[in-house]
Design a protein around this motif. Structure first.
Motif, short mmCIF file in Angstrom:
data_model
loop_
_atom_site.label_atom_id
_atom_site.label_comp_id
_atom_site.label_asym_id
_atom_site.label_seq_id
_atom_site.Cartn_x
_atom_site.Cartn_y
_atom_site.Cartn_z
N MET A 203 36.84 -24.92 18.08
CA MET A 203 37.05 -23.49 18.22
C MET A 203 35.77 -22.88 18.78
O MET A 203 34.68 -23.29 18.41
CB MET A 203 37.38 -22.87 16.86
CG MET A 203 37.54 -21.37 16.93
SD MET A 203 38.11 -20.63 15.39
CE MET A 203 39.84 -21.08 15.48
N ALA A 204 35.90 -21.92 19.64
CA ALA A 204 34.77 -21.20 20.21
C ALA A 204 34.76 -19.78 19.67
O ALA A 204 35.81 -19.19 19.43
CB ALA A 204 34.85 -21.20 21.73
N LYS A 205 33.56 -19.26 19.47
CA LYS A 205 33.43 -17.93 18.90
C LYS A 205 32.48 -17.08 19.73
O LYS A 205 31.50 -17.58 20.26
CB LYS A 205 32.88 -18.01 17.48
CG LYS A 205 33.81 -18.73 16.52
CD LYS A 205 33.26 -18.73 15.12
CE LYS A 205 34.18 -19.44 14.16
NZ LYS A 205 35.31 -18.66 13.74
N LEU A 206 32.79 -15.80 19.79
CA LEU A 206 31.88 -14.79 20.31
C LEU A 206 31.69 -13.82 19.17
O LEU A 206 32.65 -13.24 18.66
CB LEU A 206 32.46 -14.07 21.52
CG LEU A 206 31.55 -13.05 22.18
CD1 LEU A 206 31.83 -12.96 23.67
CD2 LEU A 206 31.67 -11.68 21.54
N ILE A 207 30.44 -13.68 18.73
CA ILE A 207 30.13 -12.80 17.61
C ILE A 207 29.26 -11.66 18.14
O ILE A 207 28.22 -11.90 18.75
CB ILE A 207 29.41 -13.55 16.49
CG1 ILE A 207 30.33 -14.65 15.94
CG2 ILE A 207 28.96 -12.59 15.39
CD1 ILE A 207 29.71 -15.49 14.84
N SER A 208 29.71 -10.43 17.89
CA SER A 208 28.93 -9.24 18.25
C SER A 208 28.37 -8.64 16.97
O SER A 208 29.13 -8.30 16.05
CB SER A 208 29.81 -8.21 18.96
OG SER A 208 30.31 -8.73 20.17
N LEU A 209 27.05 -8.53 16.91
CA LEU A 209 26.35 -7.94 15.78
C LEU A 209 25.93 -6.53 16.19
O LEU A 209 24.98 -6.38 16.97
CB LEU A 209 25.13 -8.78 15.40
CG LEU A 209 25.39 -10.25 15.10
CD1 LEU A 209 24.08 -11.02 15.02
CD2 LEU A 209 26.19 -10.39 13.82
N TYR A 210 26.63 -5.54 15.70
CA TYR A 210 26.36 -4.15 16.07
C TYR A 210 25.34 -3.56 15.11
O TYR A 210 25.59 -3.47 13.90
CB TYR A 210 27.64 -3.31 16.04
CG TYR A 210 28.56 -3.62 17.17
CD1 TYR A 210 28.39 -3.00 18.40
CD2 TYR A 210 29.60 -4.53 17.03
CE1 TYR A 210 29.24 -3.29 19.48
CE2 TYR A 210 30.44 -4.82 18.08
CZ TYR A 210 30.25 -4.20 19.30
OH TYR A 210 31.09 -4.49 20.35
N ASN A 211 24.18 -3.14 15.64
CA ASN A 211 23.18 -2.45 14.83
C ASN A 211 23.75 -1.12 14.36
O ASN A 211 24.77 -0.65 14.87
CB ASN A 211 21.91 -2.20 15.64
CG ASN A 211 21.22 -3.49 16.03
OD1 ASN A 211 21.47 -4.55 15.47
ND2 ASN A 211 20.34 -3.40 17.01
N HIS A 212 23.05 -0.51 13.41
CA HIS A 212 23.50 0.80 12.92
C HIS A 212 23.54 1.77 14.10
O HIS A 212 22.55 1.92 14.82
CB HIS A 212 22.59 1.29 11.81
CG HIS A 212 22.70 0.44 10.57
ND1 HIS A 212 23.80 0.46 9.76
CD2 HIS A 212 21.86 -0.48 10.06
CE1 HIS A 212 23.63 -0.41 8.78
NE2 HIS A 212 22.46 -1.00 8.94
N PRO A 213 24.68 2.43 14.32
CA PRO A 213 24.83 3.32 15.47
C PRO A 213 24.12 4.65 15.26
O PRO A 213 23.77 5.02 14.13
CB PRO A 213 26.35 3.53 15.54
CG PRO A 213 26.82 3.37 14.13
CD PRO A 213 25.91 2.33 13.51
N THR A 214 23.96 5.37 16.34
CA THR A 214 23.36 6.70 16.26
C THR A 214 24.27 7.68 15.54
O THR A 214 23.79 8.62 14.92
CB THR A 214 23.01 7.22 17.67
OG1 THR A 214 24.19 7.19 18.48
CG2 THR A 214 21.94 6.38 18.34
N ASP A 215 25.58 7.45 15.60
CA ASP A 215 26.57 8.31 14.92
C ASP A 215 27.65 7.40 14.34
O ASP A 215 28.54 6.94 15.06
CB ASP A 215 27.15 9.31 15.92
CG ASP A 215 28.16 10.26 15.31
OD1 ASP A 215 28.74 9.96 14.25
OD2 ASP A 215 28.39 11.32 15.91
N ALA A 216 27.57 7.13 13.04
CA ALA A 216 28.49 6.18 12.40
C ALA A 216 29.95 6.63 12.48
O ALA A 216 30.84 5.81 12.70
CB ALA A 216 28.09 5.96 10.94
N ALA A 217 30.21 7.90 12.34
CA ALA A 217 31.59 8.40 12.40
C ALA A 217 32.17 8.21 13.80
O ALA A 217 33.32 7.78 13.95
CB ALA A 217 31.66 9.87 11.99
#
Length: 102
Positions: free
Chosen positions: A1-15
């Motif tokens: 199985m192959a995976k692409l993982i995106s790690l999103y830092n805390h955004p400027t506007d969470a909502a």
């Protein structure tokens, strides 16, 4: 199985991040050809030391690395990548790898 993982830092506007994720990004990502499944984290993303720098982890699963590359090299894959950049206002790290169960 192959995976692409995106790690999103805390955004400027969470909502705004959550709204864009639910209203747009997940639908765009689901259209990637050869995608076998999609997962997202819920709740705090932790490290062994405590709270991590990440707001969300998104995992795209493909049956093989060939499927991953083929899916990403399509208009739908390009659209998902462009939208990921728009979503990741706090920055995003992308990891791609082959995996196996042991």
């Amino acid at each position: 199985m192959a995976k692409l993982i995106s790690l999103y830092n805390h955004p400027t506007d969470a909502a705004a991040f959550e709204k864009h994720l639910q209203d747009t990004h997940l639908d765009v990502a689901r259209k990637i050809p050869r995608l076998s499944s999609l997962e997202i984290s819920r709740g705090a993303v932790m490290t062994a030391e405590g709270p991590g720098p990440y707001h969300l982890v998104l995992i795209l699963n493909f049956d093989s690395m060939e499927d991953l590359h083929a899916g990403l090299n399509t208009p739908e894959g390009s659209a998902a990548a462009a939208d990921a950049a728009a979503l990741g206002t706090g920055g995003v790290t992308v990891l791609v790898f082959d995996s196996e169960q042991v």
